[in-house]
Design a protein around this motif. Structure first.
Motif, mmCIF file in Angstrom:
data_model
loop_
_atom_site.group_PDB
_atom_site.id
_atom_site.type_symbol
_atom_site.label_atom_id
_atom_site.label_comp_id
_atom_site.label_asym_id
_atom_site.label_seq_id
_atom_site.Cartn_x
_atom_site.Cartn_y
_atom_site.Cartn_z
ATOM 1 N N LEU A 175 -27.057 49.903 37.490
ATOM 2 C CA LEU A 175 -26.077 49.822 36.403
ATOM 3 C C LEU A 175 -25.129 51.020 36.415
ATOM 4 O O LEU A 175 -23.913 50.860 36.278
ATOM 5 C CB LEU A 175 -26.787 49.717 35.051
ATOM 6 C CG LEU A 175 -27.423 48.375 34.739
ATOM 7 C CD1 LEU A 175 -28.227 48.459 33.445
ATOM 8 C CD2 LEU A 175 -26.366 47.301 34.639
ATOM 9 N N PHE A 176 -25.673 52.214 36.598
ATOM 10 C CA PHE A 176 -24.815 53.396 36.651
ATOM 11 C C PHE A 176 -23.889 53.342 37.864
ATOM 12 O O PHE A 176 -22.708 53.681 37.759
ATOM 13 C CB PHE A 176 -25.670 54.671 36.688
ATOM 14 C CG PHE A 176 -24.856 55.926 36.710
ATOM 15 C CD1 PHE A 176 -24.181 56.347 35.582
ATOM 16 C CD2 PHE A 176 -24.751 56.685 37.866
ATOM 17 C CE1 PHE A 176 -23.419 57.511 35.601
ATOM 18 C CE2 PHE A 176 -23.992 57.838 37.891
ATOM 19 C CZ PHE A 176 -23.327 58.253 36.756
ATOM 20 N N PHE B 85 -21.225 50.928 36.831
ATOM 21 C CA PHE B 85 -20.427 51.318 35.657
ATOM 22 C C PHE B 85 -19.447 52.448 35.962
ATOM 23 O O PHE B 85 -18.355 52.473 35.407
ATOM 24 C CB PHE B 85 -21.333 51.748 34.508
ATOM 25 C CG PHE B 85 -21.913 50.617 33.714
ATOM 26 C CD1 PHE B 85 -21.869 49.310 34.165
ATOM 27 C CD2 PHE B 85 -22.510 50.860 32.494
ATOM 28 C CE1 PHE B 85 -22.407 48.276 33.429
ATOM 29 C CE2 PHE B 85 -23.049 49.823 31.749
ATOM 30 C CZ PHE B 85 -22.998 48.534 32.223
ATOM 31 N N ALA C 42 -16.184 51.247 37.331
ATOM 32 C CA ALA C 42 -15.546 50.317 36.402
ATOM 33 C C ALA C 42 -14.985 51.024 35.168
ATOM 34 O O ALA C 42 -13.899 50.673 34.700
ATOM 35 C CB ALA C 42 -16.548 49.246 35.973
ATOM 36 N N TYR C 43 -15.706 52.017 34.640
ATOM 37 C CA TYR C 43 -15.296 52.645 33.385
ATOM 38 C C TYR C 43 -14.721 54.047 33.535
ATOM 39 O O TYR C 43 -14.021 54.531 32.657
ATOM 40 C CB TYR C 43 -16.478 52.689 32.405
ATOM 41 C CG TYR C 43 -16.923 51.315 31.975
ATOM 42 C CD1 TYR C 43 -16.136 50.552 31.124
ATOM 43 C CD2 TYR C 43 -18.111 50.777 32.426
ATOM 44 C CE1 TYR C 43 -16.524 49.293 30.731
ATOM 45 C CE2 TYR C 43 -18.517 49.518 32.038
ATOM 46 C CZ TYR C 43 -17.720 48.783 31.195
ATOM 47 O OH TYR C 43 -18.117 47.529 30.819
ATOM 48 N N TYR D 254 -19.211 61.885 32.416
ATOM 49 C CA TYR D 254 -18.639 60.627 31.959
ATOM 50 C C TYR D 254 -18.230 60.758 30.498
ATOM 51 O O TYR D 254 -18.777 61.558 29.747
ATOM 52 C CB TYR D 254 -19.654 59.488 32.120
ATOM 53 C CG TYR D 254 -20.996 59.810 31.531
ATOM 54 C CD1 TYR D 254 -21.285 59.516 30.208
ATOM 55 C CD2 TYR D 254 -21.974 60.449 32.290
ATOM 56 C CE1 TYR D 254 -22.505 59.834 29.659
ATOM 57 C CE2 TYR D 254 -23.197 60.770 31.749
ATOM 58 C CZ TYR D 254 -23.462 60.452 30.436
ATOM 59 O OH TYR D 254 -24.666 60.777 29.895
ATOM 60 N N SER E 171 -16.873 57.552 28.853
ATOM 61 C CA SER E 171 -16.712 56.203 28.311
ATOM 62 C C SER E 171 -17.939 55.780 27.500
ATOM 63 O O SER E 171 -19.075 56.172 27.793
ATOM 64 C CB SER E 171 -16.457 55.199 29.434
ATOM 65 O OG SER E 171 -17.583 55.117 30.263
ATOM 66 N N PRO F 33 -19.503 52.775 27.204
ATOM 67 C CA PRO F 33 -20.582 52.009 27.842
ATOM 68 C C PRO F 33 -21.565 52.877 28.629
ATOM 69 O O PRO F 33 -22.775 52.637 28.592
ATOM 70 C CB PRO F 33 -19.841 51.047 28.771
ATOM 71 C CG PRO F 33 -18.501 50.895 28.176
ATOM 72 C CD PRO F 33 -18.188 52.227 27.574
ATOM 73 N N ILE F 34 -21.062 53.897 29.301
ATOM 74 C CA ILE F 34 -21.970 54.758 30.060
ATOM 75 C C ILE F 34 -22.756 55.662 29.115
ATOM 76 O O ILE F 34 -23.924 55.951 29.359
ATOM 77 C CB ILE F 34 -21.201 55.560 31.131
ATOM 78 C CG1 ILE F 34 -20.527 54.600 32.108
ATOM 79 C CG2 ILE F 34 -22.135 56.489 31.892
ATOM 80 C CD1 ILE F 34 -19.708 55.257 33.176
ATOM 81 N N LEU G 282 -25.496 53.506 27.900
ATOM 82 C CA LEU G 282 -26.499 53.388 28.957
ATOM 83 C C LEU G 282 -27.353 54.646 29.026
ATOM 84 O O LEU G 282 -28.578 54.569 29.148
ATOM 85 C CB LEU G 282 -25.817 53.136 30.302
ATOM 86 C CG LEU G 282 -26.731 53.052 31.530
ATOM 87 C CD1 LEU G 282 -27.646 51.839 31.439
ATOM 88 C CD2 LEU G 282 -25.900 53.018 32.800
#
Length: 113
Positions: free
Chosen positions: A38-39, A42, A45-46, A76, A78, A80-81, A84
């Motif tokens: 996922l990381f 992500f 993407a983000y 990071y 964002s 979403p991260i 996460l």
């Protein structure tokens, strides 16, 4: 029929006691793989940053162990991260508090006693 059921229950009890540590390590491996993937997906993407698979594993292990140590290129901002990251930290703590009383302490007791 009752003896067959009793033998089956006894077999499951023995397997659970003998292989619980392996079971927890298997779960840990799956969780680490999923979160790292996922990381890895992500970040580009983000954050518009690409990371290697090893950096994703490194980041995930740092999140799971809640050490807080991060490489400067893995920063990071964002949401979403960040979500996460929080999810990984909570599941790491839950895994730690589940693994010790259910698997590691009984396994150590069997080795010592």
């Amino acid at each position: 029929m009752a003896s067959l059921i009793q033998k089956t229950v006894d077999w499951f009890r023995i397997v659970r006691q003998r292989y619980i540590v392996r079971f927890f390590f298997s779960i840990l491996f799956v969780v680490l793989s999923v979160y790292s993937t996922l990381f890895f997906l992500f970040m580009p993407a983000y954050e518009d940053k690409s990371v290697t698979a090893w950096e994703a594993v490194y980041w995930t292990i740092n999140r799971l162990t809640t050490t807080g140590e991060l490489s400067p290129n893995l920063v990071y901002t964002s949401a979403p991260i960040q979500l996460l990251s929080v999810t990984i930290q909570i599941s790491g703590l839950a895994f730690f508090f589940a693994a010790f009383p259910l698997a590691i302490i009984p396994a150590l007791e069997r080795r010592i006693l």
